[in-house]
Scaffold this motif. Structure first.
Motif, mmCIF file in Angstrom:
data_model
loop_
_atom_site.group_PDB
_atom_site.id
_atom_site.type_symbol
_atom_site.label_atom_id
_atom_site.label_comp_id
_atom_site.label_asym_id
_atom_site.label_seq_id
_atom_site.Cartn_x
_atom_site.Cartn_y
_atom_site.Cartn_z
ATOM 1 N N ARG A 38 -12.027 1.949 4.494
ATOM 2 C CA ARG A 38 -11.914 2.154 3.048
ATOM 3 C C ARG A 38 -10.948 1.141 2.446
ATOM 4 N NH1 ARG A 38 -8.682 7.993 3.019
ATOM 5 N NH2 ARG A 38 -6.685 7.212 3.813
ATOM 6 N N GLN A 39 -11.148 0.887 1.161
ATOM 7 C CA GLN A 39 -10.273 -0.025 0.437
ATOM 8 C C GLN A 39 -9.928 0.585 -0.905
ATOM 9 O OE1 GLN A 39 -11.743 -4.052 -0.084
ATOM 10 N NE2 GLN A 39 -9.662 -4.809 -0.381
ATOM 11 N N ALA A 40 -8.663 0.878 -1.082
ATOM 12 C CA ALA A 40 -8.179 1.419 -2.338
ATOM 13 C C ALA A 40 -7.821 0.271 -3.282
ATOM 14 C CB ALA A 40 -6.957 2.299 -2.094
ATOM 15 N N PRO A 41 -7.788 0.522 -4.578
ATOM 16 C CA PRO A 41 -7.461 -0.541 -5.533
ATOM 17 C C PRO A 41 -6.112 -1.192 -5.225
ATOM 18 C CG PRO A 41 -8.302 1.376 -6.680
ATOM 19 C CD PRO A 41 -8.121 1.783 -5.247
ATOM 20 N N GLY A 42 -6.117 -2.504 -5.168
ATOM 21 C CA GLY A 42 -4.883 -3.240 -4.923
ATOM 22 C C GLY A 42 -4.403 -3.223 -3.490
ATOM 23 N N LYS A 43 -5.189 -2.659 -2.586
ATOM 24 C CA LYS A 43 -4.783 -2.578 -1.188
ATOM 25 C C LYS A 43 -5.813 -3.250 -0.294
ATOM 26 C CE LYS A 43 -2.068 1.672 -1.576
ATOM 27 N NZ LYS A 43 -1.820 3.024 -0.987
ATOM 28 N N GLU A 44 -5.390 -3.553 0.927
ATOM 29 C CA GLU A 44 -6.307 -4.127 1.891
ATOM 30 C C GLU A 44 -7.213 -3.042 2.470
ATOM 31 O OE1 GLU A 44 -3.586 -7.867 3.511
ATOM 32 O OE2 GLU A 44 -4.198 -6.269 4.862
#
Length: 120
Positions: A38-44
């Protein structure tokens, strides 16, 4: 060529549940591990779960242990991620992937992703 198509994302309230599905093309589905990331906003992008091709053993990142379950149906070339007790921190785009190394979670094919949003 391998194609992976995710579905099942959506908007859910905290404490709710969703089941993600990933349908895979290709006759070699059953001999590979499959994983969810998974990829959250602003994260890797981060690893979430992986399931072994043979014995179905699974491994999870600590933050989802006890809440998420990965399972697969080799006859349907489909891998699932059952997500319970969702929290806002689970909000992300979720990707399934064909995993070529169960222990390092290295993947070589990816789906297009499905959005999961958990409201507080």
């Amino acid at each position: 060529q391998v194609q992976l198509v995710e579905s099942g994302g959506g908007l859910v309230q905290a404490g709710g549940a969703l089941r993600l599905s990933c349908a895979a093309s290709g006759r070699t589905f059953s001999i590979y591990a499959m994983g969810w990331f998974r990829q959250a906003p602003g994260k890797e992008r981060e690893f979430v779960a992986v399931i072994h091709w043979g014995d179905g053993s699974a491994y999870y990142t600590n933050s989802v242990k006890g809440r998420f379950t990965i399972f697969r149906d080799n006859a349907k070339n489909t891998v699932y991620l059952q997500m319970n007790s969702l929290i806002p921190e689970d909000t992300a785009v979720y990707y399934c992937a064909r995993v070529i190394n169960y222990y390092t979670h290295e993947a070589d094919y990816w789906g297009q992703g499905t959005q999961v949003t958990v409201s507080s």
